[in-house]
Scaffold this active site. Sequence first.
Site: not given
Length: 273
Positions: A68, A115, A220
Amino acid sequence: MEKTDLLLAAALFVSALISHTEGIMGGREAAPHSRPYMASIQMPEDETMKHECGGFVIADQWVMTAVHCMPTGANGRKVVLGVHSLSEPEETKQTFDILELHNHPDFNSDNFDNDIALIKLDRPINATEAVRAVEYLRAGGTNPTIDQEVETAGWGSLDDLGSRPDKLMEVVVDVFSSGRCGRGDYFGRKFTSNMMCAHRLCPTPCDQSYRKQDSCDGDSGGPLLFNGVAVGITSNGGKKCGQIKKPGIYTIISHYTEWIDSTMALQPTTGPN
């Protein structure tokens, strides 16, 4: 003092507390270059580069991160290694173009399942004390269980207001119950068997000076480590940072050994995917 003045004073006090949080949400500044595997993935902005996501070196030309972070491709991003401060000049800094970006083909943008992404750098790293690969857990390895301490690091937001640090922050958190994370009042069906969740909240009785500890926006793609081995990738750390029923979610790396091996064994290409 009138009621409106009291409310204003209280708001200013709370704002001051928030703006002086120490880290990645309740964390602390890492010792410079103590995590030589950390990568800053940066996006061009005007004449400069801006930190966008984290990542970590797993081999001499490979960085692991989250899909992402770059769902539509590299788009001019660069990978920066060997830095503690994002703004200060450091002789240890190494900057790379992205030669190949491999996003997991089964990534689900609705719940961030699968992910995990791999970046092939445009050249091998120059291994130094400040730039070095970290071991990651492979299939058959032992993942941490409930209440075991794990750690993560990044240049992500210090709070839900989006305050960003200049220097690398780190935090110790606890693995949280997967069963509870899958409950409807937590993440429900969005939480899958490819995920683990972790955070650290105020114990009982709770001291008001205690700060919630969690990953947050901008962390992230960074690693979750257990005994110095990367076991997870920060996935949804940017959502509802530090909230009781929204622990940080991390992709379980050991579920992807076959995909990692096959991807890294591909023949080199001439440009970024």
